[in-house]
Design a protein around this motif. Sequence first.
Motif, PDB file in Angstrom:
ATOM      1  N   LYS A   1       4.852   1.415   7.675  1.00 20.56           N
ATOM      2  CA  LYS A   1       4.399   1.234   6.749  1.00 20.56           C
ATOM      3  C   LYS A   1       4.143   2.558   6.010  1.00 20.56           C
ATOM      4  N   TYR A   2       2.991   2.783   6.815  1.00 20.44           N
ATOM      5  CA  TYR A   2       1.719   3.858   6.322  1.00 20.44           C
ATOM      6  C   TYR A   2       2.871   5.270   6.802  1.00 20.44           C
ATOM      7  N   PHE A   3       3.726   5.384   7.818  1.00 16.51           N
ATOM      8  CA  PHE A   3       4.525   6.284   7.333  1.00 16.51           C
ATOM      9  C   PHE A   3       5.646   6.804   6.479  1.00 16.51           C
ATOM     10  N   LYS A   4       5.381   5.593   5.931  1.00 13.38           N
ATOM     11  CA  LYS A   4       6.314   6.486   4.515  1.00 13.38           C
ATOM     12  C   LYS A   4       5.766   6.273   4.072  1.00 13.38           C
ATOM     13  N   THR A   5       4.293   6.401   3.609  1.00  9.72           N
ATOM     14  CA  THR A   5       3.640   6.583   2.142  1.00  9.72           C
ATOM     15  C   THR A   5       2.535   7.689   2.625  1.00  9.72           C
ATOM     16  N   LEU A   6       2.547   8.903   3.943  1.00 10.03           N
ATOM     17  CA  LEU A   6       2.100   9.929   3.755  1.00 10.03           C
ATOM     18  C   LEU A   6       3.030  11.061   3.715  1.00 10.03           C
TER      19      LEU A   6
ATOM     20  N   ILE B   1     -17.685   2.645  17.599  1.00 10.88           N
ATOM     21  CA  ILE B   1     -17.934   2.354  16.577  1.00 10.88           C
ATOM     22  C   ILE B   1     -16.770   0.686  16.824  1.00 10.88           C
ATOM     23  N   ASN B   2     -17.061   0.409  16.111  1.00 11.42           N
ATOM     24  CA  ASN B   2     -16.778  -1.116  17.389  1.00 11.42           C
ATOM     25  C   ASN B   2     -15.609  -2.198  16.226  1.00 11.42           C
ATOM     26  N   ASP B   3     -14.966  -1.651  15.917  1.00 12.83           N
ATOM     27  CA  ASP B   3     -14.102  -2.506  14.535  1.00 12.83           C
ATOM     28  C   ASP B   3     -13.002  -2.201  14.453  1.00 12.83           C
ATOM     29  N   THR B   4     -11.533  -2.781  13.811  1.00 13.00           N
ATOM     30  CA  THR B   4     -10.698  -3.478  13.190  1.00 13.00           C
ATOM     31  C   THR B   4     -10.070  -1.953  12.423  1.00 13.00           C
ATOM     32  N   PHE B   5      -9.116  -1.898  12.545  1.00 12.58           N
ATOM     33  CA  PHE B   5      -9.319  -0.207  11.842  1.00 12.58           C
ATOM     34  C   PHE B   5      -9.106  -0.636  10.150  1.00 12.58           C
ATOM     35  N   PRO B   6     -10.046   0.376   9.770  1.00  9.69           N
ATOM     36  CA  PRO B   6     -10.090   0.302   8.200  1.00  9.69           C
ATOM     37  C   PRO B   6      -9.311   0.578   6.973  1.00  9.69           C
ATOM     38  N   TYR B   7      -7.919  -0.583   6.756  1.00 12.69           N
ATOM     39  CA  TYR B   7      -7.083   0.093   6.593  1.00 12.69           C
ATOM     40  C   TYR B   7      -7.756   0.516   4.425  1.00 12.69           C
ATOM     41  N   TRP B   8      -8.854  -0.411   4.333  1.00 16.25           N
ATOM     42  CA  TRP B   8      -8.796  -0.195   3.196  1.00 16.25           C
ATOM     43  C   TRP B   8      -9.448   1.318   2.719  1.00 16.25           C
ATOM     44  N   LEU B   9      -9.702   1.881   3.274  1.00 17.34           N
ATOM     45  CA  LEU B   9      -9.685   3.502   3.436  1.00 17.34           C
ATOM     46  C   LEU B   9      -8.601   4.097   2.072  1.00 17.34           C
ATOM     47  N   GLY B  10      -7.348   3.583   2.715  1.00 19.71           N
ATOM     48  CA  GLY B  10      -6.365   4.300   2.647  1.00 19.71           C
ATOM     49  C   GLY B  10      -6.139   4.298   0.804  1.00 19.71           C
ATOM     50  N   ASN B  11      -7.247   3.099   0.041  1.00 24.18           N
ATOM     51  CA  ASN B  11      -7.311   3.255  -1.323  1.00 24.18           C
ATOM     52  C   ASN B  11      -8.309   4.796  -1.994  1.00 24.18           C
ATOM     53  N   LEU B  12      -8.773   5.691  -1.025  1.00 26.28           N
ATOM     54  CA  LEU B  12      -9.354   6.701  -1.270  1.00 26.28           C
ATOM     55  C   LEU B  12      -8.311   8.108  -1.558  1.00 26.28           C
TER      56      LEU B  12
ATOM     57  N   LYS C   1       3.871  -3.078   0.833  1.00 26.07           N
ATOM     58  CA  LYS C   1       5.338  -2.397   0.708  1.00 26.07           C
ATOM     59  C   LYS C   1       5.220  -1.827  -0.143  1.00 26.07           C
ATOM     60  N   THR C   2       4.391  -2.246  -1.520  1.00 21.63           N
ATOM     61  CA  THR C   2       4.167  -1.590  -2.919  1.00 21.63           C
ATOM     62  C   THR C   2       2.996  -1.267  -2.790  1.00 21.63           C
ATOM     63  N   LYS C   3       2.534  -0.264  -1.960  1.00 25.25           N
ATOM     64  CA  LYS C   3       1.545   0.492  -1.691  1.00 25.25           C
ATOM     65  C   LYS C   3       1.306   1.457  -0.913  1.00 25.25           C
ATOM     66  N   ASN C   4       0.643   2.599  -1.941  1.00 28.28           N
ATOM     67  CA  ASN C   4       0.966   3.918  -1.094  1.00 28.28           C
ATOM     68  C   ASN C   4      -0.405   3.522  -0.872  1.00 28.28           C
ATOM     69  N   CYS C   5      -0.326   4.030   0.668  1.00 24.94           N
ATOM     70  CA  CYS C   5      -1.081   4.248   1.818  1.00 24.94           C
ATOM     71  C   CYS C   5      -1.752   5.504   2.516  1.00 24.94           C
ATOM     72  N   PHE C   6      -3.015   6.156   2.472  1.00 27.47           N
ATOM     73  CA  PHE C   6      -3.192   7.459   2.728  1.00 27.47           C
ATOM     74  C   PHE C   6      -2.592   8.307   2.158  1.00 27.47           C
ATOM     75  N   PRO C   7      -2.179   8.631   0.629  1.00 30.60           N
ATOM     76  CA  PRO C   7      -0.856   9.268   0.344  1.00 30.60           C
ATOM     77  C   PRO C   7      -0.887  10.851   0.019  1.00 30.60           C
ATOM     78  N   LYS C   8      -2.291  11.470   0.677  1.00 27.62           N
ATOM     79  CA  LYS C   8      -2.650  12.199   0.996  1.00 27.62           C
ATOM     80  C   LYS C   8      -3.221  12.744   2.151  1.00 27.62           C
ATOM     81  N   LEU C   9      -3.000  11.769   3.060  1.00 25.22           N
ATOM     82  CA  LEU C   9      -3.739  12.457   4.360  1.00 25.22           C
ATOM     83  C   LEU C   9      -2.731  13.499   5.557  1.00 25.22           C
ATOM     84  N   LYS C  10      -3.439  14.199   5.880  1.00 26.06           N
ATOM     85  CA  LYS C  10      -2.997  15.555   7.092  1.00 26.06           C
ATOM     86  C   LYS C  10      -2.876  15.254   8.345  1.00 26.06           C
TER      87      LYS C  10
END
Length: 362
Positions: free
Chosen positions: A144-149, A86-97, A119-128
Amino acid sequence: MNFIEILDLSTNSLSGNIPECMGNFSSLHVLDLQKNRFNGSIPRSFAKGNNYRTLNFNNNELEGSIPQSLINCSALEVLDLGNNKINDTFPYWLGNLPKLQVLVLRSNKLYGSNWGCSKTKNCFPKLKIFDLSNNKLSGFLPAKYFKTLNAMMDFGEAEKSLQYMGENYYQDSVMVTWKGFEYQLVKIITTFSTIDFSNNNFNGEIPEVIGKLHALHLLNLSQNNLIVGKIPWQLTKLNFLGFLNLSKNHLNEPIPRDNHFDTFPNNSYDGNLALCGFPLSNTCETYEETPQSLSKSDDGESSNGFGWKAVLIGYGCGMVLGVTMGYLVFSTGKPLWVIRIVEGRQPRKERRLNNKRGRRST
């Protein structure tokens, strides 16, 4: 296909393209096509209202980008696209799942430094399980991701019992790298959490906020371009961390010493020529007071667990006992029990020695 919930065709020799219609079956919960020879791209159209919980396309020959229609998979918990092309940038929008727990994108051709988390958005809140290893991602590590995991910060009450991810007739599996070897976790324990960003082009320092991920079991940041900087002492607070790999970067200063950090072997730090301290043979020439020692001094504890609180408590107890003994002596005029304790043992030893000498002389 209108009634099938689980479709597992993994570990075969299937080839060709994955049919586009696979994204339109509302009944499917699990689509497992891992370890085949599928090529082409991932189906582009995942319909709204689908019930996908697991999509596993690991270890195929898929190319192109990651379809943004995956955002329609609102029930998705496991997305494994590792070991493809797969040749792509990081799919940050998956953080909304809202339910995504496992995201594996390892060993692809992901590139860039756009993380898209405000800063105001929770990205990947359930990710383990967060695996981006063996790609070409660059820039600073996404603090920013580490703050919302949130799922890696603490265990929920429902997860403290032994549970596995999966369905009644299908349990999710995932490949993880542990101490340099790849292991297939046939079952994923719901409390297991990992971050593997190894073998990329990340630079900058290690974010201190990682120290708040108290439920983290594995942290691998090896083989990057992390600049000369110290290992944050906050990482010593990760009490469940069973594996740490920071090798082949440009870290320096003493390795933090606290809790179980002393249990990690030398190869956790290989290739960081400016690092010093245990367990490395490179000793630190000078010691400067670090934020770790400053924070410890606030609550009276040092790194070895013996601090000023213990000293003050011992001093106070000794002072009270001394004053009490002194009062008894001066007020009662040498009480007999005090004399027996302080002076009683020495005369007995002398008498025993005299008796022995007497016996020898006779």
